[in-house]
Design a protein around this motif. Structure first.
Motif, mmCIF file in Angstrom:
data_model
loop_
_atom_site.group_PDB
_atom_site.id
_atom_site.type_symbol
_atom_site.label_atom_id
_atom_site.label_comp_id
_atom_site.label_asym_id
_atom_site.label_seq_id
_atom_site.Cartn_x
_atom_site.Cartn_y
_atom_site.Cartn_z
ATOM 1 N N MET A 1 0.730 -1.215 0.000
ATOM 2 C CA MET A 1 -0.032 -0.009 0.111
ATOM 3 C C MET A 1 0.841 1.261 -0.108
ATOM 4 O O MET A 1 0.811 2.038 0.742
ATOM 5 N N GLU A 2 1.880 1.302 -1.020
ATOM 6 C CA GLU A 2 2.303 2.537 -1.056
ATOM 7 C C GLU A 2 1.717 3.562 -1.692
ATOM 8 O O GLU A 2 0.990 3.307 -2.981
ATOM 9 N N ASN A 3 1.773 4.937 -1.184
ATOM 10 C CA ASN A 3 1.053 6.094 -1.719
ATOM 11 C C ASN A 3 -0.025 6.115 -2.166
ATOM 12 O O ASN A 3 -0.644 5.885 -3.132
ATOM 13 N N PRO A 4 -1.226 5.497 -1.161
ATOM 14 C CA PRO A 4 -2.605 5.506 -1.472
ATOM 15 C C PRO A 4 -3.061 6.674 -1.808
ATOM 16 O O PRO A 4 -2.862 7.753 -1.433
ATOM 17 N N SER A 5 -4.002 6.682 -2.741
ATOM 18 C CA SER A 5 -4.495 7.814 -3.255
ATOM 19 C C SER A 5 -5.640 8.725 -2.474
ATOM 20 O O SER A 5 -5.722 9.762 -2.465
ATOM 21 N N SER A 6 -6.096 8.135 -1.540
ATOM 22 C CA SER A 6 -7.159 8.455 -0.519
ATOM 23 C C SER A 6 -7.065 7.624 0.764
ATOM 24 O O SER A 6 -6.912 6.244 0.727
ATOM 25 N N PRO A 7 -7.517 7.982 1.877
ATOM 26 C CA PRO A 7 -8.068 7.492 2.995
ATOM 27 C C PRO A 7 -9.049 6.245 2.691
ATOM 28 O O PRO A 7 -9.014 5.141 3.151
ATOM 29 N N LEU A 8 -9.921 6.630 1.864
ATOM 30 C CA LEU A 8 -10.753 5.465 1.511
ATOM 31 C C LEU A 8 -10.525 4.639 0.758
ATOM 32 O O LEU A 8 -10.719 3.132 1.100
ATOM 33 N N GLU A 9 -9.495 4.818 -0.239
ATOM 34 C CA GLU A 9 -8.927 3.629 -0.757
ATOM 35 C C GLU A 9 -7.895 2.911 0.029
ATOM 36 O O GLU A 9 -7.977 1.528 0.048
ATOM 37 N N THR A 10 -7.208 3.299 1.195
ATOM 38 C CA THR A 10 -6.379 2.550 1.974
ATOM 39 C C THR A 10 -7.332 1.746 2.865
ATOM 40 O O THR A 10 -7.013 0.762 3.071
ATOM 41 N N LEU A 11 -8.622 1.999 3.201
ATOM 42 C CA LEU A 11 -9.653 1.710 4.066
ATOM 43 C C LEU A 11 -10.061 0.493 3.312
ATOM 44 O O LEU A 11 -10.269 -0.735 4.024
ATOM 45 N N ARG A 12 -10.338 0.641 2.089
ATOM 46 C CA ARG A 12 -10.701 -0.642 1.166
ATOM 47 C C ARG A 12 -9.577 -1.646 1.062
ATOM 48 O O ARG A 12 -9.852 -2.883 1.383
ATOM 49 N N GLN A 13 -8.237 -1.256 1.033
ATOM 50 C CA GLN A 13 -7.319 -2.121 0.934
ATOM 51 C C GLN A 13 -7.318 -3.001 2.457
ATOM 52 O O GLN A 13 -7.058 -4.350 2.364
ATOM 53 N N LEU A 14 -7.416 -2.153 3.604
ATOM 54 C CA LEU A 14 -7.250 -2.841 4.592
ATOM 55 C C LEU A 14 -8.472 -3.815 5.177
ATOM 56 O O LEU A 14 -8.315 -4.742 5.388
ATOM 57 N N LYS A 15 -9.523 -3.435 4.320
ATOM 58 C CA LYS A 15 -10.779 -4.407 4.603
ATOM 59 C C LYS A 15 -10.370 -5.733 3.701
ATOM 60 O O LYS A 15 -10.877 -6.827 3.998
ATOM 61 N N GLU A 16 -9.822 -5.591 2.498
ATOM 62 C CA GLU A 16 -9.510 -6.698 1.692
ATOM 63 C C GLU A 16 -8.278 -7.567 2.353
ATOM 64 O O GLU A 16 -8.761 -8.734 2.282
ATOM 65 N N MET A 17 -7.570 -7.027 3.194
ATOM 66 C CA MET A 17 -6.453 -7.651 4.029
ATOM 67 C C MET A 17 -7.373 -8.537 4.992
ATOM 68 O O MET A 17 -7.170 -9.620 5.338
ATOM 69 N N LEU A 18 -8.227 -7.834 5.749
ATOM 70 C CA LEU A 18 -9.129 -8.430 6.791
ATOM 71 C C LEU A 18 -9.868 -9.561 6.268
ATOM 72 O O LEU A 18 -9.891 -10.719 6.577
ATOM 73 N N ASP A 19 -10.320 -9.575 4.852
ATOM 74 C CA ASP A 19 -11.370 -10.563 4.510
ATOM 75 C C ASP A 19 -10.365 -11.766 4.055
ATOM 76 O O ASP A 19 -10.846 -12.670 4.036
ATOM 77 N N ALA A 20 -9.243 -11.405 3.570
ATOM 78 C CA ALA A 20 -8.293 -12.515 3.169
ATOM 79 C C ALA A 20 -7.380 -13.281 4.279
ATOM 80 O O ALA A 20 -6.871 -14.199 4.002
ATOM 81 N N GLY A 21 -7.714 -12.738 5.513
ATOM 82 C CA GLY A 21 -6.849 -13.084 6.864
ATOM 83 C C GLY A 21 -5.723 -12.856 7.034
ATOM 84 O O GLY A 21 -4.976 -13.310 7.652
ATOM 85 N N ALA A 22 -5.373 -11.831 6.257
ATOM 86 C CA ALA A 22 -3.939 -11.380 6.551
ATOM 87 C C ALA A 22 -3.839 -10.313 7.658
ATOM 88 O O ALA A 22 -2.790 -10.166 8.300
ATOM 89 N N LEU A 23 -5.122 -9.708 8.017
ATOM 90 C CA LEU A 23 -5.271 -8.881 9.338
ATOM 91 C C LEU A 23 -6.007 -9.751 10.189
ATOM 92 O O LEU A 23 -7.168 -10.180 9.660
ATOM 93 N N THR A 24 -5.780 -9.363 11.390
ATOM 94 C CA THR A 24 -7.185 -9.833 12.675
ATOM 95 C C THR A 24 -7.991 -8.895 12.614
ATOM 96 O O THR A 24 -7.634 -7.656 12.214
ATOM 97 N N PRO A 25 -9.435 -8.963 13.229
ATOM 98 C CA PRO A 25 -10.286 -7.883 13.328
ATOM 99 C C PRO A 25 -9.597 -6.690 14.212
ATOM 100 O O PRO A 25 -9.849 -5.633 14.074
ATOM 101 N N THR A 26 -8.701 -7.320 15.313
ATOM 102 C CA THR A 26 -8.071 -6.068 16.103
ATOM 103 C C THR A 26 -7.260 -5.330 15.517
ATOM 104 O O THR A 26 -7.411 -4.035 15.600
ATOM 105 N N GLU A 27 -6.481 -6.098 14.728
ATOM 106 C CA GLU A 27 -5.283 -5.153 13.914
ATOM 107 C C GLU A 27 -6.084 -4.255 13.046
ATOM 108 O O GLU A 27 -5.750 -3.120 12.857
ATOM 109 N N PHE A 28 -7.132 -4.845 12.362
ATOM 110 C CA PHE A 28 -8.050 -3.762 11.270
ATOM 111 C C PHE A 28 -8.585 -2.720 11.992
ATOM 112 O O PHE A 28 -8.522 -1.524 11.482
ATOM 113 N N GLU A 29 -9.123 -2.826 13.143
ATOM 114 C CA GLU A 29 -9.671 -1.593 14.100
ATOM 115 C C GLU A 29 -8.873 -0.872 14.321
ATOM 116 O O GLU A 29 -8.812 0.397 14.227
ATOM 117 N N ALA A 30 -7.481 -1.227 14.785
ATOM 118 C CA ALA A 30 -6.514 -0.135 14.996
ATOM 119 C C ALA A 30 -6.146 0.323 13.897
ATOM 120 O O ALA A 30 -5.699 1.623 14.163
#
Length: 83
Positions: A1-30
């Motif tokens: 996630m280098e140079n995200p175009s917006s916080p919304l795009e970064t949030l979408r990428q974080l949600k994808e990582m959560l759904d893929a299991g790369a992040l725990t729900p606690t990590e996602f929330e933090a």
């Protein structure tokens, strides 16, 4: 996630990582909280997807043995009890 175009795009990428299991729900929330409440003009050295590194465990001290009492020398006289 280098140079995200917006916080919304970064949030979408974080949600994808959560759904893929790369992040725990606690990590996602933090990370989401950090994204929402971070000054967008502040520069960050790390990416938002990096969870904090775990702290090393403290070393365990070895058990302490009780002091050793030396045996009397073999040449010591023996005391005999009389009845």
């Amino acid at each position: 996630m280098e140079n995200p175009s917006s916080p919304l795009e970064t949030l979408r990428q974080l949600k994808e990582m959560l759904d893929a299991g790369a992040l725990t729900p606690t990590e996602f929330e933090a990370l989401k909280q950090r994204l929402v409440f971070t000054d967008p003009n502040a520069s960050q050295a790390s990416t938002a997807a990096e969870p904090p590194a775990p702290k090393p465990a403290a070393p365990v001290a070895a058990p302490v043995a009780p002091p050793v009492t030396p045996a009397p020398p073999a040449s010591a006289p023996l005391l005999h009890l009389q009845r």
